[in-house]
Design a protein around this motif. Structure first.
Motif, PDB file in Angstrom:
ATOM      1  N   LEU A 164      -3.129   7.291   4.151  1.00 20.57           N
ATOM      2  CA  LEU A 164      -4.237   8.198   3.840  1.00 20.57           C
ATOM      3  C   LEU A 164      -3.727   9.630   3.660  1.00 20.57           C
ATOM      4  O   LEU A 164      -4.285  10.387   2.861  1.00 20.57           O
ATOM      5  CB  LEU A 164      -5.294   8.146   4.949  1.00 20.57           C
ATOM      6  N   LYS A 208      -0.875  10.430   2.259  1.00 19.57           N
ATOM      7  CA  LYS A 208      -0.361  10.492   0.886  1.00 19.57           C
ATOM      8  C   LYS A 208      -1.505  10.502  -0.124  1.00 19.57           C
ATOM      9  O   LYS A 208      -1.450  11.199  -1.136  1.00 19.57           O
ATOM     10  CB  LYS A 208       0.591   9.324   0.627  1.00 19.57           C
ATOM     11  N   GLU A 209      -2.562   9.719   0.168  1.00 23.30           N
ATOM     12  CA  GLU A 209      -3.754   9.764  -0.691  1.00 23.30           C
ATOM     13  C   GLU A 209      -4.313  11.185  -0.733  1.00 23.30           C
ATOM     14  O   GLU A 209      -4.736  11.664  -1.776  1.00 23.30           O
ATOM     15  CB  GLU A 209      -4.829   8.794  -0.178  1.00 23.30           C
ATOM     16  N   ARG A 210      -4.318  11.837   0.415  1.00 22.21           N
ATOM     17  CA  ARG A 210      -4.854  13.193   0.492  1.00 22.21           C
ATOM     18  C   ARG A 210      -4.022  14.159  -0.362  1.00 22.21           C
ATOM     19  O   ARG A 210      -4.575  15.032  -1.029  1.00 22.21           O
ATOM     20  CB  ARG A 210      -4.898  13.655   1.954  1.00 22.21           C
ATOM     21  N   ASN A 232     -11.052   4.397 -10.034  1.00 23.92           N
ATOM     22  CA  ASN A 232     -10.851   3.252  -9.149  1.00 23.92           C
ATOM     23  C   ASN A 232     -11.739   2.082  -9.539  1.00 23.92           C
ATOM     24  O   ASN A 232     -11.364   0.931  -9.376  1.00 23.92           O
ATOM     25  CB  ASN A 232     -11.136   3.644  -7.696  1.00 23.92           C
ATOM     26  N   VAL A 266       1.027   4.028  -3.118  1.00 26.96           N
ATOM     27  CA  VAL A 266       0.563   5.400  -2.931  1.00 26.96           C
ATOM     28  C   VAL A 266       1.738   6.390  -3.025  1.00 26.96           C
ATOM     29  O   VAL A 266       1.554   7.531  -3.464  1.00 26.96           O
ATOM     30  CB  VAL A 266      -0.218   5.547  -1.600  1.00 26.96           C
ATOM     31  N   THR A 279       0.826  -1.211   0.000  1.00 33.02           N
ATOM     32  CA  THR A 279       0.000   0.000   0.000  1.00 33.02           C
ATOM     33  C   THR A 279       0.860   1.261   0.000  1.00 33.02           C
ATOM     34  O   THR A 279       0.636   2.166  -0.799  1.00 33.02           O
ATOM     35  CB  THR A 279      -0.943   0.016   1.215  1.00 33.02           C
ATOM     36  N   HIS A 335      -3.077  -1.492  -6.684  1.00 33.55           N
ATOM     37  CA  HIS A 335      -4.188  -0.542  -6.556  1.00 33.55           C
ATOM     38  C   HIS A 335      -5.424  -1.208  -5.958  1.00 33.55           C
ATOM     39  O   HIS A 335      -6.136  -0.595  -5.160  1.00 33.55           O
ATOM     40  CB  HIS A 335      -4.518   0.082  -7.911  1.00 33.55           C
ATOM     41  N   LEU A 385      -4.758  -1.327  -2.312  1.00 31.33           N
ATOM     42  CA  LEU A 385      -4.881   0.015  -1.716  1.00 31.33           C
ATOM     43  C   LEU A 385      -6.348   0.393  -1.487  1.00 31.33           C
ATOM     44  O   LEU A 385      -6.709   0.899  -0.427  1.00 31.33           O
ATOM     45  CB  LEU A 385      -4.218   1.060  -2.621  1.00 31.33           C
ATOM     46  N   THR A 386      -7.194   0.115  -2.476  1.00 30.38           N
ATOM     47  CA  THR A 386      -8.593   0.536  -2.346  1.00 30.38           C
ATOM     48  C   THR A 386      -9.409  -0.406  -1.451  1.00 30.38           C
ATOM     49  O   THR A 386     -10.434  -0.019  -0.934  1.00 30.38           O
ATOM     50  CB  THR A 386      -9.283   0.601  -3.730  1.00 30.38           C
TER      51      THR A 386
END
Lengths: 216, 216
Positions: free
Chosen positions: B129, B131-133, B171, B67, B63, B110, B113-114
DNA sequence: CCTACCGATCGGTAGG
DNA sequence: CCTACCGATCGGTAGG
């Protein structure tokens, strides 16, 4: 009048199924234990097994029940569309609104459907995916009607993928939309509809891609 | 020249992490057993534990690694945008294309991750989260730039939700796009971009909703 | 004393 | 309707 024993049974059982949907949606089917479910319901594990046959039965009931309501919803909206003689765009907008509403009401069930359908056995999975396909086809049919300029080959190539992009937006909604946030699903449904219906007229694929898909 | 022992180790370890990503993406993290992973790698379980500390380490590596590449990708595209002086629309189109490309290359990662980020511990989940942001904010910034007519309150209310609708489409892509189908991600990326960029100018919320979100 | 690796089994816990 | 368990399998590690 006191409820009959079978009515009490049905009520308690439904509470269990609702709680199971909440835990499956939160932790996933394999990571949810029956002991944990019993505890969350405030009952013992043997009593839990008085109401349900096994863990798997909960999964089939939650997924099949939810997707069956979605199939019924498609028919309801189609009936409304016929009554009011809606244009395809209005029909599609209503489908989006009603589906987002249903997803919000059955948030846990929808989470289980999108996340745990892979843990269904072959026969159950085929039945659930078959009902999903019915729903997708209703949306796709509406999208084709909204693009009167398409040739049959355009519709055959683009309708399903565009439908899945729309479902991507709707299915993903409830992974990030906080129920206590300032923006709710009620405000987001028209945004989804505006974005999709606004973008739909401009979507096209190169002629050679359409041709390749037609002959594939 | 023969590879050094540490290079052999790194190669074998990477094969294990790739296989773990494939199994996690297919079955989910909790439903994937280390025995099954060892078997899929063609090695014994003790040998598997020679390469990785434990099951959880695989989850964090997959993950966080994925990301982190997405964060780097955002920066890459931003550099290209500055060099070529792209308009926000072109910048966003490139972000979509490059992300869909990366998702296709790292399909398993991916998926993990999701799907499995919830099984990370609190600290690891917060880092991922975060890094996702960062990634979401880069997309949101681009969307705001593409809607020059927005007031600050419109941007504050709509940018993140619209970004999440876009990520919903991207996604969800790889849950239904068959790698062996006639339509690949290469054909779908421009469709996603056309749909989103075509619909974006027409999206709006009622003034009272904007006002309520501003003061919330 | 290090690495690479096997057959066997550890302590705990799952669904039932 | 609870305590007490089962066959199996989990993630992880022992001795050699």
């Amino acid at each position: 009048m006191a409820r009959s024993r079978s009515a009490e049974f049905a009520i308690q059982r439904d509470t269990i199924v609702r709680t199971a949907a909440r835990l499956f949606a939160r932790d996933g089917y394999p990571a949810t234990s029956m002991s944990g479910l019993a505890e969350a319901c405030g009952i013992s594990k043997p009593l839990l097994y008085h109401y349900v046959n096994d863990k798997y039965q909960l999964l089939t009931e939650i997924t099949d029940g939810h997707v069956s309501r979605l199939v019924a919803l498609v028919d309801e909206v189609a009936a409304d569309a016929a009554t009011h003689r809606w244009a395809p765009q209005q029909h599609l907008r209503q489908l989006i609104t009603r589906f987002v509403e249903e997803y919000a009401l059955a948030r846990d069930d929808h989470g289980v459907l999108t996340q745990d359908v892979k843990f269904l056995g072959e026969a159950d999975r085929a039945r659930v995916l078959g009902k999903e396909r019915q729903v997708v086809e209703a949306f796709a049919h509406c999208i084709v009607a909204a693009r009167a300029d398409w040739q049959p080959a355009d519709a055959a190539t683009l309708a399903k993928p565009l439908t899945m992009l729309l479902f991507g937006m709707m299915n993903w909604l409830f992974t990030w939309l906080r129920p206590d946030g300032p923006l709710g699903h009620h405000e987001m449904a028209p945004v989804v509809a505006d974005l999709f219906l606004g973008g739909l007229p401009g979507v096209e694929l190169p002629a050679d891609v359409i041709e390749r898909c037609r002959t594939a």
